[in-house]
Design an enzyme around this catalytic site. Sequence first.
Site, PDB file in Angstrom:
ATOM      1  N   ASP A 173     -18.511   8.072  -0.746  1.00 17.26           N
ATOM      2  CA  ASP A 173     -17.398   7.146  -0.905  1.00 17.26           C
ATOM      3  C   ASP A 173     -16.050   7.762  -0.554  1.00 17.26           C
ATOM      4  O   ASP A 173     -15.630   8.737  -1.173  1.00 17.26           O
ATOM      5  CB  ASP A 173     -17.429   6.693  -2.381  1.00 17.26           C
ATOM      6  CG  ASP A 173     -16.342   5.692  -2.701  1.00 17.26           C
ATOM      7  OD1 ASP A 173     -15.622   5.267  -1.786  1.00 17.26           O
ATOM      8  OD2 ASP A 173     -16.213   5.350  -3.885  1.00 17.26           O
TER       9      ASP A 173
ATOM     10  N   ARG B  45     -18.068 -18.852  -2.662  1.00 16.18           N
ATOM     11  CA  ARG B  45     -18.348 -17.877  -1.609  1.00 16.18           C
ATOM     12  C   ARG B  45     -18.519 -18.537  -0.238  1.00 16.18           C
ATOM     13  O   ARG B  45     -18.888 -17.893   0.718  1.00 16.18           O
ATOM     14  CB  ARG B  45     -19.594 -17.059  -1.946  1.00 16.18           C
ATOM     15  CG  ARG B  45     -19.426 -16.202  -3.190  1.00 16.18           C
ATOM     16  CD  ARG B  45     -20.671 -15.398  -3.503  1.00 16.18           C
ATOM     17  NE  ARG B  45     -21.099 -14.619  -2.355  1.00 16.18           N
ATOM     18  CZ  ARG B  45     -22.129 -14.908  -1.590  1.00 16.18           C
ATOM     19  NH1 ARG B  45     -22.868 -15.968  -1.842  1.00 16.18           N
ATOM     20  NH2 ARG B  45     -22.441 -14.158  -0.570  1.00 16.18           N
TER      21      ARG B  45
ATOM     22  N   TYR C  75     -29.035  -8.676   1.956  1.00 14.52           N
ATOM     23  CA  TYR C  75     -28.172  -8.353   0.829  1.00 14.52           C
ATOM     24  C   TYR C  75     -28.911  -7.338  -0.032  1.00 14.52           C
ATOM     25  O   TYR C  75     -30.095  -7.483  -0.274  1.00 14.52           O
ATOM     26  CB  TYR C  75     -27.908  -9.592  -0.019  1.00 14.52           C
ATOM     27  CG  TYR C  75     -26.847 -10.473   0.541  1.00 14.52           C
ATOM     28  CD1 TYR C  75     -25.538 -10.031   0.613  1.00 14.52           C
ATOM     29  CD2 TYR C  75     -27.124 -11.758   1.006  1.00 14.52           C
ATOM     30  CE1 TYR C  75     -24.535 -10.829   1.132  1.00 14.52           C
ATOM     31  CE2 TYR C  75     -26.125 -12.565   1.516  1.00 14.52           C
ATOM     32  CZ  TYR C  75     -24.837 -12.096   1.577  1.00 14.52           C
ATOM     33  OH  TYR C  75     -23.856 -12.897   2.076  1.00 14.52           O
TER      34      TYR C  75
ATOM     35  N   LYS D 145     -10.701 -10.409   1.090  1.00 13.33           N
ATOM     36  CA  LYS D 145     -11.416  -9.234   1.565  1.00 13.33           C
ATOM     37  C   LYS D 145     -11.610  -9.279   3.071  1.00 13.33           C
ATOM     38  O   LYS D 145     -11.919 -10.330   3.634  1.00 13.33           O
ATOM     39  CB  LYS D 145     -12.789  -9.141   0.885  1.00 13.33           C
ATOM     40  CG  LYS D 145     -13.457  -7.807   1.102  1.00 13.33           C
ATOM     41  CD  LYS D 145     -14.751  -7.688   0.361  1.00 13.33           C
ATOM     42  CE  LYS D 145     -14.562  -7.156  -1.045  1.00 13.33           C
ATOM     43  NZ  LYS D 145     -15.823  -7.036  -1.757  1.00 13.33           N
TER      44      LYS D 145
ATOM     45  N   LYS E  64      -3.681  -2.525  11.410  1.00  9.78           N
ATOM     46  CA  LYS E  64      -4.184  -2.147  10.080  1.00  9.78           C
ATOM     47  C   LYS E  64      -4.841  -0.768  10.133  1.00  9.78           C
ATOM     48  O   LYS E  64      -5.524  -0.432  11.097  1.00  9.78           O
ATOM     49  CB  LYS E  64      -5.168  -3.200   9.571  1.00  9.78           C
ATOM     50  CG  LYS E  64      -4.446  -4.537   9.318  1.00  9.78           C
ATOM     51  CD  LYS E  64      -5.255  -5.479   8.468  1.00  9.78           C
ATOM     52  CE  LYS E  64      -4.592  -6.827   8.357  1.00  9.78           C
ATOM     53  NZ  LYS E  64      -3.846  -7.033   7.117  1.00  9.78           N
TER      54      LYS E  64
ATOM     55  N   GLU F 220     -10.264 -15.232   2.315  1.00  8.60           N
ATOM     56  CA  GLU F 220      -8.968 -15.423   1.673  1.00  8.60           C
ATOM     57  C   GLU F 220      -9.133 -16.345   0.476  1.00  8.60           C
ATOM     58  O   GLU F 220      -9.853 -17.339   0.576  1.00  8.60           O
ATOM     59  CB  GLU F 220      -7.976 -16.056   2.652  1.00  8.60           C
ATOM     60  CG  GLU F 220      -6.965 -15.078   3.175  1.00  8.60           C
ATOM     61  CD  GLU F 220      -6.038 -15.672   4.216  1.00  8.60           C
ATOM     62  OE1 GLU F 220      -5.236 -14.907   4.741  1.00  8.60           O
ATOM     63  OE2 GLU F 220      -6.098 -16.876   4.510  1.00  8.60           O
TER      64      GLU F 220
ATOM     65  N   HIS G  56      -8.560 -11.781  15.436  1.00 12.17           N
ATOM     66  CA  HIS G  56      -8.698 -10.621  14.545  1.00 12.17           C
ATOM     67  C   HIS G  56     -10.136 -10.087  14.512  1.00 12.17           C
ATOM     68  O   HIS G  56     -10.371  -8.890  14.652  1.00 12.17           O
ATOM     69  CB  HIS G  56      -8.273 -10.983  13.115  1.00 12.17           C
ATOM     70  CG  HIS G  56      -6.893 -11.567  13.009  1.00 12.17           C
ATOM     71  ND1 HIS G  56      -5.876 -11.229  13.875  1.00 12.17           N
ATOM     72  CD2 HIS G  56      -6.348 -12.452  12.139  1.00 12.17           C
ATOM     73  CE1 HIS G  56      -4.770 -11.890  13.531  1.00 12.17           C
ATOM     74  NE2 HIS G  56      -5.033 -12.644  12.489  1.00 12.17           N
TER      75      HIS G  56
ATOM     76  N   ALA H 231      14.754 -16.876  13.933  1.00 12.47           N
ATOM     77  CA  ALA H 231      15.217 -16.081  12.790  1.00 12.47           C
ATOM     78  C   ALA H 231      15.239 -16.866  11.491  1.00 12.47           C
ATOM     79  O   ALA H 231      15.291 -16.277  10.412  1.00 12.47           O
ATOM     80  CB  ALA H 231      16.592 -15.513  13.078  1.00 12.47           C
TER      81      ALA H 231
HETATM   82  C1  BG6 Z   1      -2.971 -14.730  10.349  1.00 11.22           C
HETATM   83  C2  BG6 Z   1      -3.554 -16.098  10.160  1.00 11.22           C
HETATM   84  O1  BG6 Z   1      -3.106 -14.340  11.683  1.00 11.22           O
HETATM   85  O2  BG6 Z   1      -3.650 -13.818   9.516  1.00 11.22           O
HETATM   86  C3  BG6 Z   1      -3.478 -16.519   8.711  1.00 11.22           C
HETATM   87  O3  BG6 Z   1      -2.828 -17.019  10.966  1.00 11.22           O
HETATM   88  C4  BG6 Z   1      -4.079 -15.463   7.819  1.00 11.22           C
HETATM   89  O4  BG6 Z   1      -4.116 -17.762   8.514  1.00 11.22           O
HETATM   90  C5  BG6 Z   1      -3.512 -14.094   8.142  1.00 11.22           C
HETATM   91  O5  BG6 Z   1      -3.769 -15.803   6.482  1.00 11.22           O
HETATM   92  C6  BG6 Z   1      -4.210 -13.002   7.376  1.00 11.22           C
HETATM   93  O6  BG6 Z   1      -3.527 -11.798   7.520  1.00 11.22           O
HETATM   94  P1  BG6 Z   1      -3.675 -10.645   6.445  1.00 11.22           P
HETATM   95  O7  BG6 Z   1      -2.926  -9.497   7.042  1.00 11.22           O
HETATM   96  O8  BG6 Z   1      -3.064 -11.160   5.179  1.00 11.22           O
HETATM   97  O9  BG6 Z   1      -5.113 -10.395   6.301  1.00 11.22           O
END
Ligand code: BG6
Length: 482
Positions: free
Chosen positions: A395, A461, A477, A340, A179, A213, A237, A13
């Site tokens: 779109d 990039r 592309y 993105k 998501k 990121e 993910h 916590a």
């Molecule tokens: C997490 C990763 O699982 O997902 C992080 O450990 C990452 O490194 C994050 O930043 C990204 O999550 P989101 O929801 O911001 O895309």
Amino acid sequence: DFKHPHTFVIFGASGDLAKKKIYPTIWYLYRDNSLPNNTKFIGYARTKQTVSDIREKCKKYMNVRPGEEEKFEQFWQVNSYESGAYDKRVDYELLNQHISKFEKGPIANRIFYLAVPPSVFEKVTENIRNACVSIKGYTRVIIEKPFGRDDVSSDKLSNHLGGLFKEQQIYRIDHYLGKEMVQNLMTIRFANKIFSPSWNRENIASVLISFKEPFGTEGRGGYFDDFGIIRDVMQNHLLQILSLIAMEKPTSLNPDDIRNEKVKVLKHISAIDKKDLLIGQYVGNPDGKGDEKLGYLDDPTVPKNSVTPTYALAALWINNERWEGVPFILRCGKALNERKAEVRIQYKDVPGDIFDGKAQRNELVIRVQPGEALYLKMMCKSPGLKFDLVETELDLTYSLRYKEADVPDAYERLILDVFTGTQMHFVRNDELTEAWRIFTPILKKLEEDNVKPLPYVYGSRGPPEADDRLATYNFKYSGSYK
Ligand code: BG6
């Protein structure tokens, strides 16, 4: 079940995840009256502190809108905190007494959220099993990655958990499954006639699943360096997204029918080959602002000679009748030019071209974030007197079509699913086994060979070599994006 008392315990916590994600999430669920009326929250950690200390730490991550102040006070009144060790059974017995006090009536349920470092997963779950399981209702346990570092450590953890709880009690979070657009994949594919006939190797050239990121590992270098981007994002993910795109249609929406199909398609994927992987690590940008000046190796929590990748691009191959020969390219990186996450399903060129090579490929783009959107890139005649081609889009941008409130946060959805007992969006044990089978050999190889990642500049990039690599996987592309 929602009539009965529920207790939601947060282990860890006082940690970062609790502060930034879990407390805010349970507040939003509480605020919206989404949880059972009689739900109590208990924080548990080693730190000696009070609920007001937690409140103080979480405050800046919790949005309280005008008019919600009273409800916010009520929320903290149903919170309590208990400090204890993670490895002492007596402390869990005290926790059990604490929970029992809330459990009036014949039925009462308990949910335990492990927001703790993996080094204490085993101790905490063992102690929950020994001292805290509900005798009047269900007991569910939520865990967050890392689920091991490779196949062996993951199996060990699974066996441990499997010895303590039934699979139906274990909720492994991959928050990408919470998501909106990831949940939408099943609907897009199976509730529309238009896509299914072309969802195959005859029509699709390549599938690109990307995660970008704009920030580095700032402050998290210690954890990150032990895992790297492949374990942090790609193995979980991005692979989850891949399985939802590539799987066959499940027999029903039953969570196990869905997860059976996800496992099946993963079983068709061979372990990643070294030639199908490219890795990168960011270096500082001398012209950048603030943190951008710093490279991964400048992070004081990262060893100076670290070869941990912060960027990776891998092609996966699905050896089945639908997908043989179609590259599924997973691409992810930190410290890039933007935030993105998106999927690009790129169709093949139209055979028998009559437009002098001017027609671009159709592409179905599913933008997970930011700004959920679904669009289909297609060719049209440019409006006007001339007979020219123009690339345009069908779109569906969510912000234009729906209200923002229609898109809840991933964590809200997933925690609510635990209350309702819905495992559809959680990772099953055998999915994890397959994911590690695909990734462990290449991760081992990188370590054994001490492979040096390609440098790329913070805010760029990614390594320039990645674009050339992408081109080799039948991905083109088109003018409008890079
Ligand atoms: C997490 C990763 O699982 O997902 C992080 O450990 C990452 O490194 C994050 O930043 C990204 O999550 P989101 O929801 O911001 O895309």
